[in-house]
Write a protein that holds these residues in place. Structure first.
Motif, PDB file in Angstrom:
ATOM      1  N   SER A 304       0.815  -1.219   0.000  1.00  0.00           N
ATOM      2  CA  SER A 304       0.000   0.000   0.000  1.00  0.00           C
ATOM      3  C   SER A 304       0.847   1.267   0.000  1.00  0.00           C
ATOM      4  O   SER A 304       1.766   1.409   0.798  1.00  0.00           O
ATOM      5  CB  SER A 304      -0.954   0.022   1.203  1.00  0.00           C
ATOM      6  OG  SER A 304      -0.285  -0.269   2.396  1.00  0.00           O
ATOM      7  N   SER A 305       0.503   2.146  -0.909  1.00  0.00           N
ATOM      8  CA  SER A 305       1.082   3.490  -0.979  1.00  0.00           C
ATOM      9  C   SER A 305      -0.058   4.486  -0.798  1.00  0.00           C
ATOM     10  O   SER A 305      -0.436   4.810   0.325  1.00  0.00           O
ATOM     11  CB  SER A 305       1.786   3.696  -2.315  1.00  0.00           C
ATOM     12  OG  SER A 305       2.205   5.037  -2.486  1.00  0.00           O
ATOM     13  N   ASN A 308      -3.113   4.122   1.635  1.00  0.00           N
ATOM     14  CA  ASN A 308      -3.137   4.721   2.968  1.00  0.00           C
ATOM     15  C   ASN A 308      -3.902   6.040   2.960  1.00  0.00           C
ATOM     16  O   ASN A 308      -4.692   6.322   3.860  1.00  0.00           O
ATOM     17  CB  ASN A 308      -1.704   4.963   3.460  1.00  0.00           C
ATOM     18  CG  ASN A 308      -0.961   3.687   3.755  1.00  0.00           C
ATOM     19  OD1 ASN A 308      -1.155   3.058   4.795  1.00  0.00           O
ATOM     20  ND2 ASN A 308      -0.077   3.288   2.850  1.00  0.00           N
ATOM     21  N   TRP A 311      -7.636   5.483   2.664  1.00  0.00           N
ATOM     22  CA  TRP A 311      -8.208   5.132   3.965  1.00  0.00           C
ATOM     23  C   TRP A 311      -8.415   6.385   4.813  1.00  0.00           C
ATOM     24  O   TRP A 311      -9.453   6.564   5.449  1.00  0.00           O
ATOM     25  CB  TRP A 311      -7.289   4.147   4.685  1.00  0.00           C
ATOM     26  CG  TRP A 311      -7.678   3.894   6.104  1.00  0.00           C
ATOM     27  CD1 TRP A 311      -8.596   3.000   6.570  1.00  0.00           C
ATOM     28  CD2 TRP A 311      -7.173   4.583   7.267  1.00  0.00           C
ATOM     29  NE1 TRP A 311      -8.691   3.081   7.946  1.00  0.00           N
ATOM     30  CE2 TRP A 311      -7.826   4.045   8.391  1.00  0.00           C
ATOM     31  CE3 TRP A 311      -6.224   5.591   7.442  1.00  0.00           C
ATOM     32  CZ2 TRP A 311      -7.574   4.490   9.691  1.00  0.00           C
ATOM     33  CZ3 TRP A 311      -5.972   6.040   8.733  1.00  0.00           C
ATOM     34  CH2 TRP A 311      -6.629   5.492   9.840  1.00  0.00           C
ATOM     35  N   TYR A 340       3.600   7.430  11.494  1.00  0.00           N
ATOM     36  CA  TYR A 340       2.615   6.505  10.927  1.00  0.00           C
ATOM     37  C   TYR A 340       3.341   5.311  10.330  1.00  0.00           C
ATOM     38  O   TYR A 340       4.434   5.453   9.748  1.00  0.00           O
ATOM     39  CB  TYR A 340       1.794   7.223   9.844  1.00  0.00           C
ATOM     40  CG  TYR A 340       0.765   6.344   9.156  1.00  0.00           C
ATOM     41  CD1 TYR A 340      -0.382   5.933   9.820  1.00  0.00           C
ATOM     42  CD2 TYR A 340       0.947   5.940   7.831  1.00  0.00           C
ATOM     43  CE1 TYR A 340      -1.328   5.136   9.191  1.00  0.00           C
ATOM     44  CE2 TYR A 340      -0.001   5.145   7.194  1.00  0.00           C
ATOM     45  CZ  TYR A 340      -1.134   4.741   7.885  1.00  0.00           C
ATOM     46  OH  TYR A 340      -2.067   3.956   7.263  1.00  0.00           O
ATOM     47  N   PRO A 342       3.000   2.782   7.384  1.00  0.00           N
ATOM     48  CA  PRO A 342       2.205   2.866   6.143  1.00  0.00           C
ATOM     49  C   PRO A 342       1.845   1.511   5.532  1.00  0.00           C
ATOM     50  O   PRO A 342       2.163   1.224   4.386  1.00  0.00           O
ATOM     51  CB  PRO A 342       3.138   3.651   5.220  1.00  0.00           C
ATOM     52  CG  PRO A 342       4.503   3.194   5.621  1.00  0.00           C
ATOM     53  CD  PRO A 342       4.437   2.988   7.119  1.00  0.00           C
ATOM     54  N   ILE A 344      -1.478  -0.141   5.391  1.00  0.00           N
ATOM     55  CA  ILE A 344      -2.923  -0.317   5.552  1.00  0.00           C
ATOM     56  C   ILE A 344      -3.415  -1.589   4.866  1.00  0.00           C
ATOM     57  O   ILE A 344      -4.438  -2.153   5.257  1.00  0.00           O
ATOM     58  CB  ILE A 344      -3.686   0.935   5.019  1.00  0.00           C
ATOM     59  CG1 ILE A 344      -5.091   1.012   5.606  1.00  0.00           C
ATOM     60  CG2 ILE A 344      -3.697   0.970   3.500  1.00  0.00           C
ATOM     61  CD1 ILE A 344      -5.134   1.246   7.091  1.00  0.00           C
ATOM     62  N   ASN A 345      -2.681  -2.062   3.863  1.00  0.00           N
ATOM     63  CA  ASN A 345      -3.012  -3.344   3.216  1.00  0.00           C
ATOM     64  C   ASN A 345      -1.982  -4.418   3.556  1.00  0.00           C
ATOM     65  O   ASN A 345      -1.805  -5.376   2.817  1.00  0.00           O
ATOM     66  CB  ASN A 345      -3.100  -3.179   1.695  1.00  0.00           C
ATOM     67  CG  ASN A 345      -4.373  -2.471   1.274  1.00  0.00           C
ATOM     68  OD1 ASN A 345      -5.403  -2.582   1.939  1.00  0.00           O
ATOM     69  ND2 ASN A 345      -4.314  -1.726   0.190  1.00  0.00           N
ATOM     70  N   SER A 354       1.433  -4.043   9.823  1.00  0.00           N
ATOM     71  CA  SER A 354       0.101  -3.448   9.725  1.00  0.00           C
ATOM     72  C   SER A 354       0.237  -1.952   9.973  1.00  0.00           C
ATOM     73  O   SER A 354       1.301  -1.468  10.378  1.00  0.00           O
ATOM     74  CB  SER A 354      -0.864  -4.089  10.728  1.00  0.00           C
ATOM     75  OG  SER A 354      -0.343  -4.009  12.044  1.00  0.00           O
ATOM     76  N   ALA A 355      -0.834  -1.216   9.743  1.00  0.00           N
ATOM     77  CA  ALA A 355      -0.776   0.243   9.835  1.00  0.00           C
ATOM     78  C   ALA A 355      -1.092   0.724  11.245  1.00  0.00           C
ATOM     79  O   ALA A 355      -1.725   0.024  12.039  1.00  0.00           O
ATOM     80  CB  ALA A 355      -1.740   0.866   8.840  1.00  0.00           C
ATOM     81  N   LEU A 373       1.112  10.526   7.803  1.00  0.00           N
ATOM     82  CA  LEU A 373       0.860   9.504   6.786  1.00  0.00           C
ATOM     83  C   LEU A 373       1.631   9.793   5.505  1.00  0.00           C
ATOM     84  O   LEU A 373       2.276   8.897   4.947  1.00  0.00           O
ATOM     85  CB  LEU A 373      -0.645   9.425   6.524  1.00  0.00           C
ATOM     86  CG  LEU A 373      -1.143   8.345   5.565  1.00  0.00           C
ATOM     87  CD1 LEU A 373      -2.527   7.855   5.993  1.00  0.00           C
ATOM     88  CD2 LEU A 373      -1.208   8.860   4.126  1.00  0.00           C
ATOM     89  N   VAL A 377       4.519   7.369   3.840  1.00  0.00           N
ATOM     90  CA  VAL A 377       4.316   6.777   2.518  1.00  0.00           C
ATOM     91  C   VAL A 377       5.492   7.102   1.605  1.00  0.00           C
ATOM     92  O   VAL A 377       6.034   6.224   0.915  1.00  0.00           O
ATOM     93  CB  VAL A 377       2.987   7.266   1.907  1.00  0.00           C
ATOM     94  CG1 VAL A 377       2.907   6.948   0.418  1.00  0.00           C
ATOM     95  CG2 VAL A 377       1.800   6.631   2.635  1.00  0.00           C
TER      96      VAL A 377
END
Length: 502
Positions: A304-305, A308, A311, A340, A342, A344-345, A354-355, A373, A377
């Motif tokens: 995930s980029s 995030n 979301w 953060y 990064p 989320i997926n 995990s995020a 965030l 990222v």
């Protein structure tokens, strides 16, 4: 004077776009498309209805044909590209099983992939160029069978996103090596499908469902008469076998010819460079055989980029991405101590990632969360690009940024500051479709009909170059060091959470 036109179709992880390009000038003559409505399911499931794929594709083609008006008769061919992996499994009637595709961001098979990686990940990496990951067709299929959502032997044909579009357009079943290799289903030496990969997943019977392999930029078939009539396109148009969207985007900006590393700021955190075959093989996220002898697509990725940011928009109710980015960049790097993670997926490095926010205090507001965030990222992209550079891959002191996130120059400036060198911003976000149109041109035997920059020192089409800000590199280097330390410190926490999830 008439000028030939090529159409490119790009089905990404969030949306579908169709564009028409004028040969010679490379100008965009028409554009249509929109978001794809993925179905979010418990346990990390992410699916997309076949009916919605059909609707999105044909509506976009109709719109492009209408925008072209009388010039629609100058269209000579079309090509398709799309996101990699996921599960596009067909039944006897060549329809998607259960009426849905499964996205590459689906996380239901995460635990299965981790267990298989521990058991035979290195052996699979040497054979197919990647270890097991949750978005592979074999991992998803095995998980759905265990969940009772699929039955053994039910999958008659296995395709990828762009190939399902090709099936809808011309009725032909096939794929190319770039998708097959990215999915970890093809031997890295190019000798064909990997039966060891299927056997490791416990699905050796899927060997009978694998489609024929054809070279990208060859003719897949002709546009169906019914589709042509429905969409207002010329009958019998050649439909090209395209390559995976990442490679299509790289080709659109001339990166493979120049050997330039590229960061794609899309749903996935994708960082890639086309480089020579190396022995021993470099320890990277993945190596992809895309059908060119002596060269591989070398990847350093996270699941995930900009996902995030998507979301964040939903949960903190920003009206759009621009508003979230404006809030983020109203604050300095570091978000006043807020950090953060990064993922989320999910993520593979550290394992089980995990995020989450770290250091959240009462004075932090949603702008701080947005800034934390964004910092993380872009730091993750820089982290991956530095790994590629450490393996001798890419041009010294230069990289390119593509994808939706690159539309905002502040994001790319942040990347340049983290890397400490120039980054080319290709912010038109048409590169996937342009690359698909290039494959259509090559399928016709045409060369140099859509301009790209292939010489070192030349900027790709629609790109600008951003240098690192002289007064920022020290602070950004310190942030990156802290980011690495944070991820290392979080690794035991990620393992704890993964082991205690009900």
């Amino acid at each position: 004077m008439q000028t030939d036109i090529l159409i490119g179709v790009d089905m990404g992880s969030t949306g579908l776009k169709v564009l028409a390009f004028e040969c010679g000038s490379g100008a965009t003559l028409a554009c249509a498309g929109g978001p794809l409505h993925f179905i979010r399911l418990p346990g990390g499931g992410c699916e997309l209805a076949e009916a919605h794929i059909r609707l999105a594709l044909f509506q976009a083609l109709r719109s492009v044909a209408q925008q072209l008006g009388p010039r629609v008769h100058e269209v000579r061919a079309l090509g398709c590209t799309g996101h990699g992996a996921g599960l596009y499994a067909l039944d006897d009637g060549r329809r998607l099983l259960r009426g849905v595709a499964v996205a590459s961001t689906d996380q239901r098979a995460s635990q299965r992939a981790r267990a298989l990686a521990a058991a035979c990940g290195e052996a699979l990496y040497q054979e197919v160029g990647s270890g097991p990951w949750s978005g592979q067709p074999s991992m998803i299929a095995a998980e759905l069978i265990e969940l009772g959502l699929l039955r053994r032997g039910q999958i008659r044909q296995l395709l990828f996103a762009k190939d399902f579009l090709g099936l809808l357009l011309c009725g032909e079943l096939c794929t190319d090596s770039s998708d097959a290799s990215t999915a970890g289903l093809m031997n890295l030496d190019g000798s064909g499908w990997s039966h060891a990969s299927l056997e490791a997943a416990g699905l050796s019977e899927l060997a009978d469902a694998l489609p024929p392999l054809r070279p990208s930029a060859s003719v897949r078939g002709q546009l169906r008469a019914s589709v042509a009539a429905d969409c207002g396109l010329p009958a019998g148009l050649p439909v090209a076998v395209g390559c995976i969207d990442l490679l299509a985007s790289l080709q659109a900006v001339g990166a493979p010819a120049r050997g330039e590393a590229v960061a794609v700021l899309g749903t996935w955190c994708v960082n890639a460079v086309v480089g020579p075959v190396q022995q021993p093989r470099p320890a990277l996220g993945a190596l992809v055989n895309f059908g060119e002898p002596g060269r591989l697509l070398c990847l350093e990725n996270s699941p995930s980029s900009m996902a995030n940011l998507g979301w964040l928009l939903r949960q903190l109710q920003f009206p759009n991405a621009a508003a979230a980015l404006d809030a983020a960049f109203s604050l300095p790097l570091g978000a006043e101590g807020l950090r953060y993670l990064p993922f989320i997926n999910g993520g593979g490095d550290p394992p089980n990632a995990s995020a989450g926010f770290v250091g959240l205090q009462s004075h932090h507001q949603r702008a701080h969360m947005a800034r934390a965030l964004v910092d993380a990222v872009m730091a993750q992209h820089a982290r991956h690009l530095k790994r590629l550079a450490a393996c001798g891959l890419g041009l010294p002191n230069l990289a390119a940024a593509l994808g939706g996130g690159a539309r905002d120059a502040r994001m790319v400036q942040l990347m340049a500051n983290f890397l400490g060198h120039a980054v080319e911003r290709c912010g038109d976000d048409e590169t996937g479709a342009r690359g698909a149109a290039l494959d259509a041109a090559r399928a016709l035997g045409w060369r140099d009909v859509l301009p790209t920059a292939t010489e070192p020192g030349l900027l790709p089409v629609h790109c600008t170059r951003l240098e690192p800000q002289p007064d920022a590199t020290g602070r950004h280097a310190a942030y990156l060091d802290g980011f690495e330390q944070l991820l290392a410190a979080a690794a035991p926490l990620f393992a704890h959470l993964a082991g205690n999830t009900p």
